[in-house]
Design a protein around this motif. Sequence first.
Motif, PDB file in Angstrom:
ATOM      1  N   ASN A 367      12.918  -4.923  -1.019  1.00  0.00           N
ATOM      2  CA  ASN A 367      12.860  -3.552  -1.509  1.00  0.00           C
ATOM      3  C   ASN A 367      12.178  -3.450  -2.868  1.00  0.00           C
ATOM      4  OD1 ASN A 367      14.116  -2.611   0.775  1.00  0.00           O
ATOM      5  ND2 ASN A 367      16.165  -2.644  -0.113  1.00  0.00           N
ATOM      6  N   THR A 368      11.904  -4.581  -3.491  1.00  0.00           N
ATOM      7  CA  THR A 368      11.142  -4.582  -4.743  1.00  0.00           C
ATOM      8  C   THR A 368       9.643  -4.615  -4.478  1.00  0.00           C
ATOM      9  OG1 THR A 368      12.941  -5.685  -5.931  1.00  0.00           O
ATOM     10  CG2 THR A 368      10.737  -5.824  -6.901  1.00  0.00           C
ATOM     11  N   ILE A 369       9.215  -5.493  -3.562  1.00  0.00           N
ATOM     12  CA  ILE A 369       7.765  -5.613  -3.334  1.00  0.00           C
ATOM     13  C   ILE A 369       7.291  -4.758  -2.164  1.00  0.00           C
ATOM     14  CG2 ILE A 369       7.831  -7.967  -4.218  1.00  0.00           C
ATOM     15  CD1 ILE A 369       7.257  -8.917  -1.331  1.00  0.00           C
ATOM     16  N   GLY A 370       8.224  -4.345  -1.280  1.00  0.00           N
ATOM     17  CA  GLY A 370       7.818  -3.576  -0.107  1.00  0.00           C
ATOM     18  C   GLY A 370       7.070  -2.290  -0.429  1.00  0.00           C
ATOM     19  N   PRO A 371       7.603  -1.437  -1.326  1.00  0.00           N
ATOM     20  CA  PRO A 371       6.881  -0.209  -1.657  1.00  0.00           C
ATOM     21  C   PRO A 371       5.491  -0.477  -2.238  1.00  0.00           C
ATOM     22  CG  PRO A 371       9.161  -0.072  -2.379  1.00  0.00           C
ATOM     23  CD  PRO A 371       8.939  -1.490  -1.945  1.00  0.00           C
ATOM     24  N   LEU A 372       5.376  -1.533  -3.061  1.00  0.00           N
ATOM     25  CA  LEU A 372       4.066  -1.865  -3.625  1.00  0.00           C
ATOM     26  C   LEU A 372       3.108  -2.329  -2.537  1.00  0.00           C
ATOM     27  CD1 LEU A 372       5.145  -3.782  -6.856  1.00  0.00           C
ATOM     28  CD2 LEU A 372       4.182  -1.485  -6.714  1.00  0.00           C
ATOM     29  N   THR A 373       3.633  -3.063  -1.568  1.00  0.00           N
ATOM     30  CA  THR A 373       2.795  -3.531  -0.463  1.00  0.00           C
ATOM     31  C   THR A 373       2.239  -2.358   0.332  1.00  0.00           C
ATOM     32  OG1 THR A 373       4.044  -5.593  -0.283  1.00  0.00           O
ATOM     33  CG2 THR A 373       2.779  -4.913   1.640  1.00  0.00           C
ATOM     34  N   ARG A 374       3.110  -1.405   0.668  1.00  0.00           N
ATOM     35  CA  ARG A 374       2.654  -0.236   1.436  1.00  0.00           C
ATOM     36  C   ARG A 374       1.692   0.622   0.628  1.00  0.00           C
ATOM     37  NH1 ARG A 374       7.931  -1.063   2.863  1.00  0.00           N
ATOM     38  NH2 ARG A 374       8.743   0.321   1.246  1.00  0.00           N
ATOM     39  N   GLU A 375       1.977   0.749  -0.671  1.00  0.00           N
ATOM     40  CA  GLU A 375       1.083   1.521  -1.539  1.00  0.00           C
ATOM     41  C   GLU A 375      -0.285   0.843  -1.637  1.00  0.00           C
ATOM     42  OE1 GLU A 375       1.076   3.347  -6.097  1.00  0.00           O
ATOM     43  OE2 GLU A 375       2.744   2.103  -5.392  1.00  0.00           O
ATOM     44  N   LEU A 376      -0.279  -0.473  -1.725  1.00  0.00           N
ATOM     45  CA  LEU A 376      -1.529  -1.223  -1.832  1.00  0.00           C
ATOM     46  C   LEU A 376      -2.347  -1.095  -0.551  1.00  0.00           C
ATOM     47  CD1 LEU A 376      -3.172  -3.149  -3.597  1.00  0.00           C
ATOM     48  CD2 LEU A 376      -1.828  -5.045  -2.682  1.00  0.00           C
ATOM     49  N   GLU A 377      -1.672  -1.189   0.586  1.00  0.00           N
ATOM     50  CA  GLU A 377      -2.368  -1.060   1.861  1.00  0.00           C
ATOM     51  C   GLU A 377      -3.013   0.321   1.990  1.00  0.00           C
ATOM     52  OE1 GLU A 377      -1.397  -1.624   6.645  1.00  0.00           O
ATOM     53  OE2 GLU A 377       0.231  -1.531   5.175  1.00  0.00           O
ATOM     54  N   GLN A 378      -2.259   1.349   1.570  1.00  0.00           N
ATOM     55  CA  GLN A 378      -2.799   2.708   1.648  1.00  0.00           C
ATOM     56  C   GLN A 378      -3.946   2.907   0.665  1.00  0.00           C
ATOM     57  OE1 GLN A 378      -1.654   5.100   3.972  1.00  0.00           O
ATOM     58  NE2 GLN A 378      -3.628   5.934   3.340  1.00  0.00           N
ATOM     59  N   ARG A 379      -3.855   2.259  -0.494  1.00  0.00           N
ATOM     60  CA  ARG A 379      -4.915   2.412  -1.493  1.00  0.00           C
ATOM     61  C   ARG A 379      -6.229   1.835  -0.984  1.00  0.00           C
ATOM     62  NH1 ARG A 379      -4.755   0.542  -7.861  1.00  0.00           N
ATOM     63  NH2 ARG A 379      -6.822   1.363  -8.396  1.00  0.00           N
ATOM     64  N   VAL A 380      -6.143   0.675  -0.340  1.00  0.00           N
ATOM     65  CA  VAL A 380      -7.353   0.081   0.233  1.00  0.00           C
ATOM     66  C   VAL A 380      -7.945   1.012   1.286  1.00  0.00           C
ATOM     67  CG1 VAL A 380      -8.230  -1.837   1.612  1.00  0.00           C
ATOM     68  CG2 VAL A 380      -6.640  -2.286  -0.268  1.00  0.00           C
ATOM     69  N   ALA A 381      -7.061   1.589   2.118  1.00  0.00           N
ATOM     70  CA  ALA A 381      -7.544   2.507   3.151  1.00  0.00           C
ATOM     71  C   ALA A 381      -8.183   3.748   2.531  1.00  0.00           C
ATOM     72  CB  ALA A 381      -6.390   2.904   4.071  1.00  0.00           C
ATOM     73  N   ASN A 382      -7.595   4.244   1.450  1.00  0.00           N
ATOM     74  CA  ASN A 382      -8.139   5.452   0.813  1.00  0.00           C
ATOM     75  C   ASN A 382      -9.555   5.239   0.293  1.00  0.00           C
ATOM     76  OD1 ASN A 382      -5.710   6.604   1.338  1.00  0.00           O
ATOM     77  ND2 ASN A 382      -5.053   6.842  -0.798  1.00  0.00           N
ATOM     78  N   GLU A 383      -9.811   4.044  -0.216  1.00  0.00           N
ATOM     79  CA  GLU A 383     -11.134   3.771  -0.761  1.00  0.00           C
ATOM     80  C   GLU A 383     -12.206   3.775   0.334  1.00  0.00           C
ATOM     81  OE1 GLU A 383     -12.047   3.628  -3.804  1.00  0.00           O
ATOM     82  OE2 GLU A 383     -10.070   3.687  -4.745  1.00  0.00           O
ATOM     83  N   ARG A 384     -11.780   3.684   1.560  1.00  0.00           N
ATOM     84  CA  ARG A 384     -12.729   3.680   2.675  1.00  0.00           C
ATOM     85  C   ARG A 384     -12.918   5.069   3.278  1.00  0.00           C
ATOM     86  NH1 ARG A 384     -13.910  -1.118   1.909  1.00  0.00           N
ATOM     87  NH2 ARG A 384     -12.518  -2.912   2.079  1.00  0.00           N
ATOM     88  N   LEU A 385     -12.189   6.068   2.730  1.00  0.00           N
ATOM     89  CA  LEU A 385     -12.349   7.430   3.248  1.00  0.00           C
ATOM     90  C   LEU A 385     -13.759   7.944   2.958  1.00  0.00           C
ATOM     91  CD1 LEU A 385      -8.994   9.141   2.171  1.00  0.00           C
ATOM     92  CD2 LEU A 385      -9.773   8.719   4.511  1.00  0.00           C
ATOM     93  N   PRO A 386     -14.371   8.638   3.922  1.00  0.00           N
ATOM     94  CA  PRO A 386     -15.684   9.261   3.661  1.00  0.00           C
ATOM     95  C   PRO A 386     -15.577  10.276   2.526  1.00  0.00           C
ATOM     96  CG  PRO A 386     -15.193   9.241   6.012  1.00  0.00           C
ATOM     97  CD  PRO A 386     -13.938   8.824   5.306  1.00  0.00           C
ATOM     98  N   LEU A 387     -16.628  10.379   1.726  1.00  0.00           N
ATOM     99  CA  LEU A 387     -16.601  11.275   0.574  1.00  0.00           C
ATOM    100  C   LEU A 387     -16.376  12.728   0.965  1.00  0.00           C
ATOM    101  CD1 LEU A 387     -19.519   9.779  -1.576  1.00  0.00           C
ATOM    102  CD2 LEU A 387     -17.066   9.643  -2.026  1.00  0.00           C
TER     103      LEU A 387
END
Length: 688
Positions: A367-387
């Motif tokens: 529960n300490t690293i899990g939220p950061l892991t999910r946030e990190l995964e989403q952040r990588v995905a966001n950077e791939r969103l079309p402009l």
Amino acid sequence: MTKPRVSELKDELTELLRRSELWLEALGETAYEAGSSRTEYQTKAALLQALRTRNASTLLTVGMFGAYSSGKSLLLSGLQGGLEVRERETDFGQMADQFVSLLPSASRATTAVPARIVPVGEDSGVEASGRGFLRVRFEDSDDDQWEDVGNSPAPAILAAYATVGADRANRLDSHWNREVAEIELSIADFRVPAKLYDLPGYGSPNAIHDQIVKSAVIEADCFIYVTHATKTLSEHDLDLIRYLYQHCRSARKRVLWVVTAIDLATQVDDSGTPAWKDTVEQNNLYLRENFTEDGRPDAVFIGEGFIPVSPALEARAAMLEARGDIAKANNCIAASRMDTLRQALQGLIEGEAGHKYIANAATEAKNTIGPLTRELEQRVANERLPLDELARVLADQKRYLSHLDGAIPELRQALSEDLKHRVERSARPFRHLADHFHAHLDAKIRATDLYVPRKANQIQVHKAQILQSWLEAPDGPATLWDKQLASFKANLRSRVEECIDADEPADSLAVPPLDMDSLTEPRMAAHHKAPHDLVKNTAAVIGIATPVGATAAWLGSVAGAGALFPPAAVVAGAAAVVFMGVQLLRRAATSLDLLRQEWVRALDKEADEVRQQFIFAIGIQGEKLIENLDDNLDDYRRQVEDAAQRVRDRINDPDHRMRKELVDKLEPLSAEGKELTARLTQLARLRR
């Protein structure tokens, strides 16, 4: 299916915690290079390091009880290999043994403050070698405010803090005029991975010491009751042993019974039997006669009876071994029987306690690293969103944040009302508890000579059995609460899903998903509200005042016990506190008939106080779930805000080269975080 050995699980968890620390440090460095703060990652890494240290050294918490001069301090020191023997010349020119222990010991009765001996790992951050690192908490300090004294304190210095009435001139100057609440000795060298509480007994004239004892009783996984080989148990021991009985029976905790200092009771009778064996036999008979159920000894509470040991013989073996007398040293080790006691403690670790500690630690880490892991995964995905999609995503995120700001307070209010109703439904059977007591106890009380302690004890033991059976009956309050709590958790989860979905899936919002399993799992201590705040919130939610029979420490212990604390164990702490009050009636009554009447009338008050404390205890349990939800939703809302800010940054600077380089670094970190979270989740399931 056979569970893995605790040692294997501990090694696996240690490796995962170490890797998680390194992962957080790498994530912090990456954030720093991108112009963000790495403080959050450093804080979480420090929490995991503390968790790793705890996992390496403590898999069991043991409360040690016994009468004055029972030999607890020497036994505690010997258990952890911290007892040393030195030879010194007496006034008569003879050589005598002097024992140096981790805690002060005396041949006469002395009043000691509560003490705990805590094994620590190599990277604990304190110099705990030698005779350990001493720190002290004073009565005028907060619950978590400890002051360092130092490493390997001299016996006189240790006694100045650990013993009431000792010479305060041996303390640090700034500590002379302060009253000690409790002491803690961290040790780097230990034989058993267990935190040991040396407890002076309940009912101390010092209210703070008494509160600490009651808190330790709730925290402990098991107990050791210590008696001296030169004394058999007597009526003076009944109250303290019954206190343990009332708690351990409901909380389903084990007691290990120990006769210590058998080296001081070696004289033999006409049959050649040493005195300590007679002490063991008499003490076992005492338990079998005074703690019965349905006319038979309570085998669960008594277990295998008293274990005879001698920490002094084991300490003497070390001295003999150092002199090269290996044969005599081995004989002393065998005669000491100390390894028998350690094996019994190790059996408790391998049975349930060790798996529980590892599972809870894995849950906290997940529960300490899990939220950061999910946030990190989403952040990588966001950077791939079309402009051309960014403006739409940002608008959706703003709308979603507005929805959360309105929905979260409504959710908490709805859950608080739901909790109140469930507590009320679980407590309804208490309308009949007083009648139940009277039906089963009135006749026995009126037929018992209550001036005889052993006969009065039988009434109290029977009362504890009646209460437990009633609580855990199919229609009893504890059984009803188990069902209501499971239903409350399901309702909490369902309402949270409705709140956060809001017809907007996380993917379309480009925000990390909320881990629904974490809603009912314990979090790291840094997230918890102070116990007194939780008690205050609970009183407001369930609509009652703090129960009169519950001490602040008892309520604080319940509040700090975690959302998974078993209700039967919570009530046991309350029941033991309540039942102690009846003992005072012995001294107040002037005739046997009057005393019996007082005991019968007291049943109504006891039933009502147990009801109040039960309501408060289960209310705290439910409120901790809501508190945990508050923390999770606060973190989730912050993650949504952070995601929206990153979308703004991309809109304002769509071709930033450094951001692309950052994403290339984050992708492998994201994959590693997912792997660590998955493996920690597997270990966390050991608790279920």
